[in-house]
Design a protein around this motif. Sequence first.
Motif, PDB file in Angstrom:
ATOM      1  N   ILE A 350       0.841  -1.208   0.000  1.00 43.37           N
ATOM      2  CA  ILE A 350       0.000   0.000   0.000  1.00 43.37           C
ATOM      3  C   ILE A 350       0.871   1.251   0.000  1.00 43.37           C
ATOM      4  O   ILE A 350       0.531   2.251  -0.643  1.00 43.37           O
ATOM      5  CB  ILE A 350      -1.044  -0.021   1.167  1.00 43.37           C
ATOM      6  CG1 ILE A 350      -2.062   1.117   1.034  1.00 43.37           C
ATOM      7  CG2 ILE A 350      -0.410  -0.016   2.529  1.00 43.37           C
ATOM      8  CD1 ILE A 350      -2.961   1.000  -0.143  1.00 43.37           C
ATOM      9  N   LYS A 351       2.009   1.188   0.664  1.00 45.72           N
ATOM     10  CA  LYS A 351       2.922   2.351   0.678  1.00 45.72           C
ATOM     11  C   LYS A 351       3.437   2.615  -0.751  1.00 45.72           C
ATOM     12  O   LYS A 351       3.414   3.758  -1.231  1.00 45.72           O
ATOM     13  CB  LYS A 351       4.094   2.048   1.624  1.00 45.72           C
ATOM     14  CG  LYS A 351       5.072   3.187   1.779  1.00 45.72           C
ATOM     15  CD  LYS A 351       6.098   2.853   2.872  1.00 45.72           C
ATOM     16  CE  LYS A 351       7.484   3.317   2.496  1.00 45.72           C
ATOM     17  NZ  LYS A 351       8.310   2.447   1.732  1.00 45.72           N
ATOM     18  N   GLN A 352       3.848   1.573  -1.436  1.00 46.56           N
ATOM     19  CA  GLN A 352       4.374   1.734  -2.802  1.00 46.56           C
ATOM     20  C   GLN A 352       3.291   2.203  -3.772  1.00 46.56           C
ATOM     21  O   GLN A 352       3.584   2.831  -4.780  1.00 46.56           O
ATOM     22  CB  GLN A 352       4.948   0.405  -3.313  1.00 46.56           C
ATOM     23  CG  GLN A 352       6.163  -0.078  -2.587  1.00 46.56           C
ATOM     24  CD  GLN A 352       7.331   0.876  -2.739  1.00 46.56           C
ATOM     25  OE1 GLN A 352       7.619   1.637  -1.805  1.00 46.56           O
ATOM     26  NE2 GLN A 352       7.980   0.885  -3.882  1.00 46.56           N
ATOM     27  N   ALA A 353       2.032   1.875  -3.460  1.00 46.92           N
ATOM     28  CA  ALA A 353       0.939   2.213  -4.386  1.00 46.92           C
ATOM     29  C   ALA A 353       0.527   3.693  -4.300  1.00 46.92           C
ATOM     30  O   ALA A 353      -0.145   4.201  -5.206  1.00 46.92           O
ATOM     31  CB  ALA A 353      -0.272   1.325  -4.091  1.00 46.92           C
ATOM     32  N   ARG A 358      -2.288   8.659  -6.299  1.00 46.86           N
ATOM     33  CA  ARG A 358      -2.343  10.120  -6.514  1.00 46.86           C
ATOM     34  C   ARG A 358      -2.392  10.431  -8.012  1.00 46.86           C
ATOM     35  O   ARG A 358      -3.093  11.345  -8.429  1.00 46.86           O
ATOM     36  CB  ARG A 358      -1.113  10.792  -5.881  1.00 46.86           C
ATOM     37  CG  ARG A 358      -1.250  11.022  -4.372  1.00 46.86           C
ATOM     38  CD  ARG A 358      -0.230  12.013  -3.862  1.00 46.86           C
ATOM     39  NE  ARG A 358       1.138  11.585  -4.081  1.00 46.86           N
ATOM     40  CZ  ARG A 358       1.807  10.724  -3.288  1.00 46.86           C
ATOM     41  NH1 ARG A 358       1.215  10.251  -2.207  1.00 46.86           N
ATOM     42  NH2 ARG A 358       3.030  10.382  -3.571  1.00 46.86           N
ATOM     43  N   GLU A 359      -1.691   9.675  -8.818  1.00 43.44           N
ATOM     44  CA  GLU A 359      -1.666   9.940 -10.276  1.00 43.44           C
ATOM     45  C   GLU A 359      -2.836   9.284 -11.011  1.00 43.44           C
ATOM     46  O   GLU A 359      -2.871   9.242 -12.242  1.00 43.44           O
ATOM     47  CB  GLU A 359      -0.346   9.419 -10.871  1.00 43.44           C
ATOM     48  CG  GLU A 359       0.836  10.287 -10.505  1.00 43.44           C
ATOM     49  CD  GLU A 359       2.171   9.580 -10.731  1.00 43.44           C
ATOM     50  OE1 GLU A 359       2.231   8.679 -11.587  1.00 43.44           O
ATOM     51  OE2 GLU A 359       3.126   9.922 -10.025  1.00 43.44           O
ATOM     52  N   GLU A 360      -3.768   8.737 -10.246  1.00 41.53           N
ATOM     53  CA  GLU A 360      -4.964   8.087 -10.801  1.00 41.53           C
ATOM     54  C   GLU A 360      -4.625   6.942 -11.758  1.00 41.53           C
ATOM     55  O   GLU A 360      -5.302   6.716 -12.748  1.00 41.53           O
ATOM     56  CB  GLU A 360      -5.879   9.111 -11.467  1.00 41.53           C
ATOM     57  CG  GLU A 360      -6.391  10.130 -10.455  1.00 41.53           C
ATOM     58  CD  GLU A 360      -7.352  11.146 -11.065  1.00 41.53           C
ATOM     59  OE1 GLU A 360      -7.442  11.210 -12.292  1.00 41.53           O
ATOM     60  OE2 GLU A 360      -7.995  11.843 -10.277  1.00 41.53           O
ATOM     61  N   GLN A 373      -8.010   2.864 -16.177  1.00 43.13           N
ATOM     62  CA  GLN A 373      -7.752   2.817 -17.630  1.00 43.13           C
ATOM     63  C   GLN A 373      -6.370   3.382 -17.924  1.00 43.13           C
ATOM     64  O   GLN A 373      -5.628   2.839 -18.739  1.00 43.13           O
ATOM     65  CB  GLN A 373      -8.793   3.651 -18.406  1.00 43.13           C
ATOM     66  CG  GLN A 373     -10.227   3.228 -18.226  1.00 43.13           C
ATOM     67  CD  GLN A 373     -10.582   2.017 -19.077  1.00 43.13           C
ATOM     68  OE1 GLN A 373      -9.942   0.995 -18.963  1.00 43.13           O
ATOM     69  NE2 GLN A 373     -11.607   2.108 -19.881  1.00 43.13           N
ATOM     70  N   LYS A 374      -6.048   4.510 -17.248  1.00 34.97           N
ATOM     71  CA  LYS A 374      -4.743   5.149 -17.450  1.00 34.97           C
ATOM     72  C   LYS A 374      -3.614   4.213 -16.978  1.00 34.97           C
ATOM     73  O   LYS A 374      -2.603   4.056 -17.649  1.00 34.97           O
ATOM     74  CB  LYS A 374      -4.739   6.435 -16.617  1.00 34.97           C
ATOM     75  CG  LYS A 374      -3.688   7.448 -16.946  1.00 34.97           C
ATOM     76  CD  LYS A 374      -4.034   8.739 -16.166  1.00 34.97           C
ATOM     77  CE  LYS A 374      -2.783   9.497 -15.790  1.00 34.97           C
ATOM     78  NZ  LYS A 374      -3.058  10.497 -14.743  1.00 34.97           N
ATOM     79  N   GLY A 375      -3.837   3.581 -15.827  1.00 35.07           N
ATOM     80  CA  GLY A 375      -2.820   2.689 -15.266  1.00 35.07           C
ATOM     81  C   GLY A 375      -2.573   1.465 -16.130  1.00 35.07           C
ATOM     82  O   GLY A 375      -1.465   0.927 -16.171  1.00 35.07           O
TER      83      GLY A 375
END
Length: 388
Positions: A350-353, A358-360, A373-375
């Motif tokens: 969760i820390k790494q995520a 934040r960048e969606e 979708q962006k990810g």
Amino acid sequence: MLAHNVQPHKFLTRMAGIYLHIPFCKQKCHYCNFFSLASVKNKVPFLKALEREIVLQQEYLHNEEVQTIYFGGGTPSMLEADEIKHILQTLGRHYRLSPDVEITLEGNPDDLTFDKIKQFRALGINRLSIGIQSFHDDDLAYLNRVHNASHAKNVIKNAFDAGFEKLTIDLIYGIPTLTDKKWIANVDYFLETGINHLSAYALTVEPRTALAQLIGKGKLKAVDEQQSVRHFEILMQRMEAAGFVHYEISNFAKPGHYSKHNSLYWIGGNYLGLGPSAHSYNGISRQWNVSHLTKYISEAGQSESVFEKEELTLDQRYDEYVMTSLRTSWGCDLEHIQNAFGVRYSNYCIKQAQSFIREEQIEQREHRLFLTQKGKLFADGIAAELFI
Ligand code: SF4
């Protein structure tokens, strides 16, 4: 809005599967980096070796019920129906097969005549995966496929007429000859067929393939990453509008039509791979067979030197879980990570995520992480950042 199905385990509880690698093709496609040979000269000794390996490995799945059998390759449709029948009978004698086992066979349009498809169906093969790649001749020529667009269209009709209800096709996007307009036409043609499952892959130029050489020598046009990204966005938008669930980065299905076999890989189920280059995993170790046909033929079923084996560390198992689960519509389950690997791993994940949230590019819902979708455009890179 993402279509999330967060209950894969409802249909995938304790699943085990068997993969059989049939390493023959009529000719090598330019982009291919799978283990396959453009000759069937060793087919008979290969089938004997495969039979020996089926028997030798019968303990690998610890008598778990086998829910899926998958003939992949190479080109399994180059085998005769009698040869497939013999393999299925041998499996039936040595493994506990579920009464409703999903049996998938991969085939190419040029092999799959109506009669052959009917014979396969009569053997109990209940899912056909057809390597169509494109419905346009110039794309197929770029890829060096054996079939043409008219074979590709006919085979779908033949498969339906022969009684196959579970069908899936492969398409490739990002081919330099495939304009956006032609890609839209490919996706729309697929949607008109009424098939309920699609696997779609970006064309990648793997080192040491004919494609890499031909592009290097200027004989074929290079692949443009921006074009692939556009095609992937077009694909996601059209498939979702048509009611398909994007249940894995490269896979779309109508609800209830997911591939059991591929889902087994993605949820960390146990599987036994048979044949040269096939991989196996039983929750603790993974092993992979030699990628060499004559070595496979002389050693399979007689000696363990036919495969290499690796015991997985906890870190490796966590990385593997993150890599596969994040690509699916079921997401990466932090609760599962905590239970299976420990709280240190779920906290780390969760820390790494956080930066991706934040960048969606990642969305958190309750205890699961999903790619947006962006990810999805950066799936591998994001997963790597969540690795230990
Ligand atoms: S048909 Fe599949 S396995 Fe055979 S050469 Fe083409 S891509 Fe490779």
